[in-house]
Design an enzyme around this catalytic site. Structure first.
Site, PDB file in Angstrom:
ATOM      1  CB  ALA A   1      -0.623 -10.599 -13.090  1.00  0.00           C
TER       2      ALA A   1
ATOM      3  N   GLY B   1       0.352 -10.130  -7.806  1.00  0.00           N
ATOM      4  CA  GLY B   1       1.466 -10.571  -8.214  1.00  0.00           C
ATOM      5  C   GLY B   1       2.560  -9.960  -7.806  1.00  0.00           C
TER       6      GLY B   1
ATOM      7  CD  GLU C   1       0.075 -14.013  -5.923  1.00  0.00           C
ATOM      8  OE1 GLU C   1       0.031 -13.585  -6.881  1.00  0.00           O
ATOM      9  OE2 GLU C   1      -0.637 -15.085  -5.684  1.00  0.00           O
TER      10      GLU C   1
ATOM     11  CD  GLU D   1      -4.278 -11.607  -6.181  1.00  0.00           C
ATOM     12  OE1 GLU D   1      -4.510 -11.295  -5.296  1.00  0.00           O
ATOM     13  OE2 GLU D   1      -3.070 -11.932  -6.547  1.00  0.00           O
TER      14      GLU D   1
HETATM   15  N1  CO8 Z   1      -2.117  -4.256 -14.552  1.00  0.00           N
HETATM   16  C1  CO8 Z   1      -2.306  -3.524 -15.678  1.00  0.00           C
HETATM   17  N2  CO8 Z   1      -2.174  -2.117 -15.647  1.00  0.00           N
HETATM   18  C2  CO8 Z   1      -1.865  -1.569 -14.387  1.00  0.00           C
HETATM   19  C3  CO8 Z   1      -2.284  -2.216 -13.203  1.00  0.00           C
HETATM   20  C4  CO8 Z   1      -2.157  -3.681 -13.368  1.00  0.00           C
HETATM   21  N3  CO8 Z   1      -2.226  -4.770 -12.460  1.00  0.00           N
HETATM   22  N4  CO8 Z   1      -1.924  -1.397 -12.091  1.00  0.00           N
HETATM   23  C5  CO8 Z   1      -1.931  -0.182 -12.678  1.00  0.00           C
HETATM   24  N5  CO8 Z   1      -1.956  -0.120 -14.075  1.00  0.00           N
HETATM   25  C6  CO8 Z   1      -1.880   1.013 -14.802  1.00  0.00           C
HETATM   26  C7  CO8 Z   1      -3.226   1.440 -14.863  1.00  0.00           C
HETATM   27  O1  CO8 Z   1      -4.211   1.033 -15.758  1.00  0.00           O
HETATM   28  C8  CO8 Z   1      -2.719   3.025 -15.446  1.00  0.00           C
HETATM   29  O2  CO8 Z   1      -2.562   3.089 -16.666  1.00  0.00           O
HETATM   30  P1  CO8 Z   1      -3.271   4.080 -17.840  1.00  0.00           P
HETATM   31  O3  CO8 Z   1      -2.677   5.488 -17.349  1.00  0.00           O
HETATM   32  O4  CO8 Z   1      -2.892   3.617 -19.145  1.00  0.00           O
HETATM   33  O5  CO8 Z   1      -4.575   3.969 -17.559  1.00  0.00           O
HETATM   34  C9  CO8 Z   1      -1.502   3.081 -14.914  1.00  0.00           C
HETATM   35  O6  CO8 Z   1      -0.948   1.821 -14.591  1.00  0.00           O
HETATM   36  C10 CO8 Z   1      -1.567   3.933 -13.440  1.00  0.00           C
HETATM   37  O7  CO8 Z   1      -2.532   3.501 -12.602  1.00  0.00           O
HETATM   38  P2  CO8 Z   1      -3.719   4.130 -11.687  1.00  0.00           P
HETATM   39  O8  CO8 Z   1      -4.039   5.341 -12.759  1.00  0.00           O
HETATM   40  O9  CO8 Z   1      -4.703   3.468 -11.624  1.00  0.00           O
HETATM   41  O10 CO8 Z   1      -3.112   4.813 -10.668  1.00  0.00           O
HETATM   42  P3  CO8 Z   1      -3.625   5.079  -9.240  1.00  0.00           P
HETATM   43  O11 CO8 Z   1      -2.426   5.674  -8.586  1.00  0.00           O
HETATM   44  O12 CO8 Z   1      -4.762   5.855  -9.439  1.00  0.00           O
HETATM   45  O13 CO8 Z   1      -3.765   3.918  -8.452  1.00  0.00           O
HETATM   46  C11 CO8 Z   1      -3.563   1.489  -7.725  1.00  0.00           C
HETATM   47  C12 CO8 Z   1      -3.010   2.677  -8.247  1.00  0.00           C
HETATM   48  C13 CO8 Z   1      -4.390   1.379  -6.778  1.00  0.00           C
HETATM   49  C14 CO8 Z   1      -2.145   0.577  -7.646  1.00  0.00           C
HETATM   50  C15 CO8 Z   1      -4.308   1.166  -9.186  1.00  0.00           C
HETATM   51  O14 CO8 Z   1      -3.596   1.046 -10.306  1.00  0.00           O
HETATM   52  C16 CO8 Z   1      -4.739  -0.385  -9.045  1.00  0.00           C
HETATM   53  O15 CO8 Z   1      -5.673  -0.730  -8.226  1.00  0.00           O
HETATM   54  N6  CO8 Z   1      -4.139  -1.391  -9.895  1.00  0.00           N
HETATM   55  C17 CO8 Z   1      -4.460  -2.698 -10.094  1.00  0.00           C
HETATM   56  C18 CO8 Z   1      -4.001  -3.395  -8.830  1.00  0.00           C
HETATM   57  C19 CO8 Z   1      -4.651  -5.015  -8.724  1.00  0.00           C
HETATM   58  O16 CO8 Z   1      -5.686  -5.220  -9.045  1.00  0.00           O
HETATM   59  N7  CO8 Z   1      -3.390  -5.711  -9.037  1.00  0.00           N
HETATM   60  C20 CO8 Z   1      -3.880  -7.160  -8.771  1.00  0.00           C
HETATM   61  C21 CO8 Z   1      -3.527  -7.750 -10.236  1.00  0.00           C
HETATM   62  S1  CO8 Z   1      -3.992  -9.545 -10.663  1.00  0.00           S
HETATM   63  C22 CO8 Z   1      -2.883 -10.346  -9.860  1.00  0.00           C
HETATM   64  O17 CO8 Z   1      -1.785  -9.855  -9.666  1.00  0.00           O
HETATM   65  C23 CO8 Z   1      -2.866 -11.642 -10.318  1.00  0.00           C
HETATM   66  C24 CO8 Z   1      -1.375 -12.429 -10.085  1.00  0.00           C
HETATM   67  C25 CO8 Z   1      -1.510 -13.681 -10.214  1.00  0.00           C
HETATM   68  C26 CO8 Z   1      -0.257 -14.221 -11.135  1.00  0.00           C
HETATM   69  C27 CO8 Z   1      -0.593 -13.963 -12.641  1.00  0.00           C
HETATM   70  C28 CO8 Z   1       0.575 -14.330 -13.411  1.00  0.00           C
HETATM   71  C29 CO8 Z   1       0.503 -13.691 -14.874  1.00  0.00           C
END
Ligand code: CO8
Length: 262
Positions: free
Chosen positions: A69, A113, A116, A136
């Site tokens: 998400a 998400g 999921e 999460e």
């Molecule tokens: N949300 C928002 N932006 C994201 C997300 C995310 N989940 N994942 C990546 N991005 C963005 C980054 O902020 C970045 O943007 P910017 O260049 O503007 O800073 C761009 O995507 C590229 O990401 P990275 O530079 O971080 O890329 P890397 O290759 O270094 O890393 C990763 C990739 C490992 C995937 C890393 O981006 C990461 O850890 N992302 C977050 C993963 C995460 O924690 N996901 C869980 C989110 S919580 C959730 O899903 C709850 C779901 C429940 C339902 C919700 C209903 C709405």
């Protein structure tokens, strides 16, 4: 399909017998924001209602199916807002309500998400680059779109607990061994393989496919005896379809069946 909505976060392609939905926010690794989920919850019922669509492929990019998400969008939400907006359930259930088979074709990250959403689909095909995780907990929340319920059912309690409590990410091979995905294919063959599965579904008798999907899903909702009874009655009911007659007659006549969808 008459879809008035202009899509900004999804790309929709139609092929003979099936449709492909591509999650398309590459700069954010397909993070699932409310616009994308609103679009998905409009497109999926529209495809589901279209008699020419016998399977739906849901996919992302080479790098990410979906990295979860959108954290930036939800970071400042309060408890009261989450409750009053019915955060998640409002637009996250479309895939689970879809009666047409949905194939998740996952390459790269399927996190939070994203994992999921893939688990809401009926079949998960994984590229060898696929990575699954429920991270999460590292953000101060438990999973909220089915992760704590669907992951243990898919991979068992021990692995689900480890993944959910420690945010351990697993690769495609481990996901296949654990039963989370149906099979792993080379990344450059993922869409081709998903389309082959969709084309196969499109050639099968649609009522039987729909009934079979319903029955498998019932296995997760009902006690065994009740599920077996439901299966038996549904099996009996299938003898009322023309496609059952056609399928069995074609077998005995050693020819290809011509299914009618009734
Ligand atoms: N949300 C928002 N932006 C994201 C997300 C995310 N989940 N994942 C990546 N991005 C963005 C980054 O902020 C970045 O943007 P910017 O260049 O503007 O800073 C761009 O995507 C590229 O990401 P990275 O530079 O971080 O890329 P890397 O290759 O270094 O890393 C990763 C990739 C490992 C995937 C890393 O981006 C990461 O850890 N992302 C977050 C993963 C995460 O924690 N996901 C869980 C989110 S919580 C959730 O899903 C709850 C779901 C429940 C339902 C919700 C209903 C709405």
């Amino acid at each position: 399909m008459d879809l008035a909505l202009e899509l900004t976060c999804l790309i929709l392609e139609r092929e003979e017998g099936f449709a492909v939905i591509r999650l398309n926010r590459p700069a954010a690794l397909n993070a699932l924001n409310s616009t994308m989920m609103d679009e998905l919850s409009a497109v999926i019922p529209a495809l589901d209602a279209d008699p020419a669509v016998h399977a739906i492929i849901l996919t992302g990019s080479d790098k990410a199916f979906a990295a979860g998400a959108d954290i930036k969008e939800m970071a400042s939400k309060t408890f009261a807002e989450a409750v009053s907006e019915d955060f998640i359930t409002r637009n996250w259930e479309a895939v689970t309500r879809c009666r047409t088979p949905v194939i998740a074709a996952v390459a790269g990250y399927a996190l939070g998400g994203g994992c999921e959403l893939a688990m809401m689909c009926d079949i998960i095909l994984a590229a060898d680059t696929a990575r699954f995780s429920q991270p999460e907990i590292t953000l101060g929340i438990p999973p909220g779109a089915g992760g704590t319920q669907r992951l243990p059912r898919a991979v068992g309690k021990a692995k689900a607990m480890e993944m959910i409590l420690t945010a351990r990410m697993i690769g495609a091979e481990e996901a296949e061994r654990a039963g989370l995905v149906s099979r792993v294919v080379p990344a450059d063959k993922l869409i081709e393989e998903a389309k082959a599965v969709a084309a196969k579904l499109a050639a099968l008798p649609p009522v039987a496919v729909q009934l079979a999907k319903e029955l498998v899903n019932a296995a997760y909702e009902t006690p065994l005896a009740q599920g077996i009874k439901q299966e038996r009655r549904t099996f009996h009911a299938a003898f009322a379809t023309e496609d059952q007659k056609e399928g069995m007659t074609a077998f005995t006549e050693k020819r290809k069946p011509a299914f009618l969808g009734k």
